[in-house]
Design a protein around this motif. Structure first.
Motif, PDB file in Angstrom:
ATOM      1  N   UNK A   1      18.372  -4.906 -23.577  1.00 44.34           N
ATOM      2  CA  UNK A   1      19.142  -6.059 -24.028  1.00 44.34           C
ATOM      3  C   UNK A   1      19.375  -7.065 -22.913  1.00 44.34           C
ATOM      4  N   UNK A   2      19.639  -6.594 -21.723  1.00 43.18           N
ATOM      5  CA  UNK A   2      19.912  -7.532 -20.632  1.00 43.18           C
ATOM      6  C   UNK A   2      18.690  -8.356 -20.263  1.00 43.18           C
ATOM      7  N   UNK A   3      17.494  -7.896 -20.644  1.00 41.94           N
ATOM      8  CA  UNK A   3      16.273  -8.651 -20.353  1.00 41.94           C
ATOM      9  C   UNK A   3      15.907  -9.631 -21.469  1.00 41.94           C
ATOM     10  N   UNK A   4      16.354  -9.365 -22.704  1.00 39.90           N
ATOM     11  CA  UNK A   4      15.974 -10.221 -23.835  1.00 39.90           C
ATOM     12  C   UNK A   4      17.160 -10.951 -24.442  1.00 39.90           C
ATOM     13  N   UNK A   5      18.325 -10.824 -23.857  1.00 39.60           N
ATOM     14  CA  UNK A   5      19.535 -11.427 -24.408  1.00 39.60           C
ATOM     15  C   UNK A   5      19.399 -12.947 -24.537  1.00 39.60           C
ATOM     16  N   UNK A   6      18.758 -13.585 -23.610  1.00 35.31           N
ATOM     17  CA  UNK A   6      18.640 -15.045 -23.641  1.00 35.31           C
ATOM     18  C   UNK A   6      17.827 -15.537 -24.848  1.00 35.31           C
ATOM     19  N   UNK A   7      17.003 -14.697 -25.448  1.00 37.75           N
ATOM     20  CA  UNK A   7      16.221 -15.081 -26.621  1.00 37.75           C
ATOM     21  C   UNK A   7      17.082 -15.205 -27.871  1.00 37.75           C
TER      22      UNK A   7
ATOM     23  N   UNK B   1      11.544   0.153 -18.124  1.00 42.30           N
ATOM     24  CA  UNK B   1      11.861  -0.464 -19.410  1.00 42.30           C
ATOM     25  C   UNK B   1      12.057  -1.975 -19.313  1.00 42.30           C
ATOM     26  N   UNK B   2      11.415  -2.598 -18.360  1.00 38.51           N
ATOM     27  CA  UNK B   2      11.565  -4.035 -18.178  1.00 38.51           C
ATOM     28  C   UNK B   2      11.037  -4.784 -19.407  1.00 38.51           C
ATOM     29  N   UNK B   3      11.845  -5.690 -19.917  1.00 35.12           N
ATOM     30  CA  UNK B   3      11.479  -6.463 -21.088  1.00 35.12           C
ATOM     31  C   UNK B   3      11.879  -5.809 -22.397  1.00 35.12           C
ATOM     32  N   UNK B   4      12.396  -4.610 -22.373  1.00 26.49           N
ATOM     33  CA  UNK B   4      12.793  -3.896 -23.588  1.00 26.49           C
ATOM     34  C   UNK B   4      14.304  -3.763 -23.719  1.00 26.49           C
TER      35      UNK B   4
ATOM     36  N   UNK C   1      19.014   4.293 -11.905  1.00 27.64           N
ATOM     37  CA  UNK C   1      19.175   3.107 -12.743  1.00 27.64           C
ATOM     38  C   UNK C   1      18.102   2.063 -12.461  1.00 27.64           C
ATOM     39  N   UNK C   2      17.754   1.875 -11.198  1.00 26.50           N
ATOM     40  CA  UNK C   2      16.732   0.879 -10.882  1.00 26.50           C
ATOM     41  C   UNK C   2      15.352   1.321 -11.373  1.00 26.50           C
ATOM     42  N   UNK C   3      15.056   2.605 -11.295  1.00 22.86           N
ATOM     43  CA  UNK C   3      13.782   3.113 -11.831  1.00 22.86           C
ATOM     44  C   UNK C   3      13.744   2.955 -13.346  1.00 22.86           C
ATOM     45  N   UNK C   4      14.837   3.273 -14.035  1.00 21.70           N
ATOM     46  CA  UNK C   4      14.911   3.123 -15.486  1.00 21.70           C
ATOM     47  C   UNK C   4      14.726   1.667 -15.890  1.00 21.70           C
TER      48      UNK C   4
END
Length: 59
Positions: free
Chosen positions: A50-56, A45-48, A38-41
């Motif tokens: 939902x948990x990374x872009x949800x605040x937008x 996929x950092x920035x792609x 999970x950490x490698x995935x």
């Protein structure tokens, strides 16, 4: 007494103890493998995700 002799007497002598050690090892290996995968995935996929872009998109 060597390490192999101690290991043989403690784990491999009884089938029930050996089976319990195998089941316990598989459980902990699966958990560790899942966390690492999970950490490698997430890193790939950092920035792609939902948990990374949800605040937008939340108000």
């Amino acid at each position: 007494m060597s390490i192999l002799s101690t290991l043989n007497n403690a784990i491999f002598k009884r089938t029930s103890t050996f089976a319990l050690v195998v089941v316990g090892s598989v459980f902990f290996f699966e958990r560790a493998f899942d966390v690492v995968a999970d950490s490698i995935f997430d890193k790939i996929n950092e920035g792609k995700l939902w948990k990374h872009i949800k605040h937008n998109y939340e108000k």
